[in-house]
Design a protein around this motif. Structure first.
Motif, PDB file in Angstrom:
ATOM      1  N   VAL A   4       0.840  -1.201   0.000  1.00  0.00           N
ATOM      2  CA  VAL A   4       0.000   0.000   0.000  1.00  0.00           C
ATOM      3  C   VAL A   4       0.875   1.251   0.000  1.00  0.00           C
ATOM      4  N   ALA A   5       1.903   1.257   0.834  1.00  0.00           N
ATOM      5  CA  ALA A   5       2.798   2.410   0.894  1.00  0.00           C
ATOM      6  C   ALA A   5       3.525   2.603  -0.431  1.00  0.00           C
ATOM      7  N   MET A   6       3.946   1.494  -1.038  1.00  0.00           N
ATOM      8  CA  MET A   6       4.632   1.584  -2.336  1.00  0.00           C
ATOM      9  C   MET A   6       3.683   2.158  -3.397  1.00  0.00           C
ATOM     10  N   ASN A   7       2.441   1.694  -3.400  1.00  0.00           N
ATOM     11  CA  ASN A   7       1.472   2.219  -4.362  1.00  0.00           C
ATOM     12  C   ASN A   7       1.196   3.700  -4.113  1.00  0.00           C
ATOM     13  N   ASN A   8       1.105   4.089  -2.851  1.00  0.00           N
ATOM     14  CA  ASN A   8       0.902   5.500  -2.541  1.00  0.00           C
ATOM     15  C   ASN A   8       2.074   6.350  -3.025  1.00  0.00           C
ATOM     16  N   LEU A   9       3.286   5.836  -2.844  1.00  0.00           N
ATOM     17  CA  LEU A   9       4.462   6.560  -3.319  1.00  0.00           C
ATOM     18  C   LEU A   9       4.436   6.691  -4.843  1.00  0.00           C
ATOM     19  N   GLY A  15       1.637  11.770  -9.826  1.00  0.00           N
ATOM     20  CA  GLY A  15       0.890  13.014  -9.735  1.00  0.00           C
ATOM     21  C   GLY A  15       1.741  14.253  -9.884  1.00  0.00           C
ATOM     22  N   LEU A  16       3.045  14.098  -9.841  1.00  0.00           N
ATOM     23  CA  LEU A  16       3.941  15.249  -9.998  1.00  0.00           C
ATOM     24  C   LEU A  16       4.047  15.721 -11.432  1.00  0.00           C
ATOM     25  N   ASN A  17       3.568  14.931 -12.365  1.00  0.00           N
ATOM     26  CA  ASN A  17       3.635  15.266 -13.798  1.00  0.00           C
ATOM     27  C   ASN A  17       5.065  15.627 -14.208  1.00  0.00           C
ATOM     28  N   LEU A  18       5.991  14.737 -13.902  1.00  0.00           N
ATOM     29  CA  LEU A  18       7.392  14.965 -14.240  1.00  0.00           C
ATOM     30  C   LEU A  18       7.615  14.829 -15.739  1.00  0.00           C
TER      31      LEU A  18
END
Length: 83
Positions: A4-9, A15-18
């Motif tokens: 879950v933490a990996m998916n959140n990361l 979401g940063l749109n790099l």
């Protein structure tokens, strides 16, 4: 780290749109992270038997008058700060 933490990361990074250049830079840094160093054994860890043996030795030292006593907290702090 949990899944879950990996998916959140991953979602956060996505979401940063790099730019592609920034994504490549980040990916290279992640792939080339140094591995964790071997953990050094904590020298303060001891078994229950070792712990009680230290207490016994300390009590013996106190009985021989080898201990340090303090009349108040300030005296104790002054001694600790002098170490």
């Amino acid at each position: 780290m949990t899944t879950v933490a990996m998916n959140n990361l991953l979602n956060y990074i996505a979401g940063l749109n790099l730019s592609q250049r920034n994504r490549t830079w980040l990916a290279e840094r992640i792939v080339n992270l140094p591995s964790k160093k071997k953990e050094v054994k904590d020298p303060t860890l001891m078994t229950e038997e070792e712990f009680f043996a230290r207490i016994d030795r300390a009590e013996e030292q106190l009985a021989r008058g080898e201990g340090i006593t303090f009349t108040d907290r300030d005296a104790m702090n002054a001694w600790l700060n002098s170490l």
